[in-house]
Design an enzyme around this catalytic site. Structure first.
Site, short mmCIF file in Angstrom:
data_model
loop_
_atom_site.label_atom_id
_atom_site.label_comp_id
_atom_site.label_asym_id
_atom_site.label_seq_id
_atom_site.Cartn_x
_atom_site.Cartn_y
_atom_site.Cartn_z
N SER A 1 -6.31 -0.81 18.21
CA SER A 1 -6.20 -0.79 16.76
C SER A 1 -4.83 -0.35 16.27
CB SER A 1 -7.26 0.12 16.15
OG SER A 1 -6.90 1.48 16.27
N LYS B 1 -4.92 7.47 14.32
CA LYS B 1 -4.77 6.60 13.15
C LYS B 1 -3.66 7.10 12.23
CE LYS B 1 -8.20 3.67 13.77
NZ LYS B 1 -8.36 4.04 15.17
#
Length: 246
Positions: free
Chosen positions: A167, A205
């Site tokens: 991701s 993230k």
């Protein structure tokens, strides 16, 4: 003896390995050398490989190992002569994500590695971190990894994590990479952080604060942004570097 284009390409690849820890793409090489097509890059790469200056690693995209530099290279004096089997940024690529260089690092279990031209610190790899959906929190040491001391700031403890998932690929973080984290419980908007969600799941993230909530954003459009109440997210560290094995 290398042609000017061959030498220019070799030096360009060397600089990118030193700066980013990964070789440039063929498109980037084409632009840097002002060539019209990638076929010219293929010919230059083949020539460098045949002359023993580089080696392409099979079954890995963009994997180029620099074996040596010619003495007339501008980069040669910065690196020194390469001995047999010496390589730059190939067996291990290193990328710095904006840490402050200098100073000794006061970190538990960190030991300087002897030998080589640059000081290195042994950091604990605390396990795996998800660059995808959150996984169980990391809480145990799996092994040690050598990290260039210049990557680490002098005012904080550091640890390393192995990335699992894709991701964060658009930030240059791939599955299997080792990320270097400086311990902190604060972060600015846009920082790449280790975030602990609901005291049980950890993920890597970009963090943003919006309307009293925390947004954890991926660097891959295939993954949606996840939004949590502020009290459900704890910052456990900020990304300062990356190590990639080829």
């Amino acid at each position: 003896m290398l042609t000017k284009k061959q030498l220019d390409l070799l030096e360009f690849i060397h600089r990118r390995l030193q700066q980013d820890g990964v070789p440039p793409s063929f498109d980037e090489m084409k632009v840097a050398l002002d060539l019209r097509s990638k076929s010219g890059i293929h010919r230059l790469i083949t020539a460098l490989e045949e002359r023993g200056f580089i080696r392409r690693l099979a079954h890995r995209a963009r994997a180029i190992e620099i074996l040596r530099l010619p003495e007339n290279s501008k980069e040669y004096s910065n690196r020194g002569p390469a001995g047999a089997g010496a390589a730059i940024g190939s067996a291990t690529g290193v990328a710095n994500f904006g840490s402050s260089p200098g100073g000794s690092v006061q970190a538990e279990n960190d030991q300087p590695r002897q030998g080589g031209t640059a000081a290195a610190i042994e950091l604990s790899v605390m396990g795996r971190i998800a660059a995808g959906v959150p996984i169980e929190a990391i809480n145990q040491i799996s092994h040690q990894v050598a990290v260039p001391q210049a990557m680490l700031s002098s005012n904080g403890r550091h640890y390393a994590l192995e990335v699992r998932g894709d991701s964060m690929i658009n930030a240059g973080i791939n599955d299997g990479d080792i990320v270097v984290i400086r311990e902190t419980d604060t972060a600015d908007d846009g920082d790449i952080v280790v975030a602990l969600v609901a005291d049980e799941e950890a993920t890597l993230k970009r963090l943003f604060r919006r309307d009293g909530a925390i947004s954890l954003e991926a660097e891959n459009p295939a993954y949606p942004t996840r939004v949590y109440p502020e009290d459900q997210v704890k910052v456990q560290g900020r990304l300062v570097g990356l190590i990639r094995n080829y």
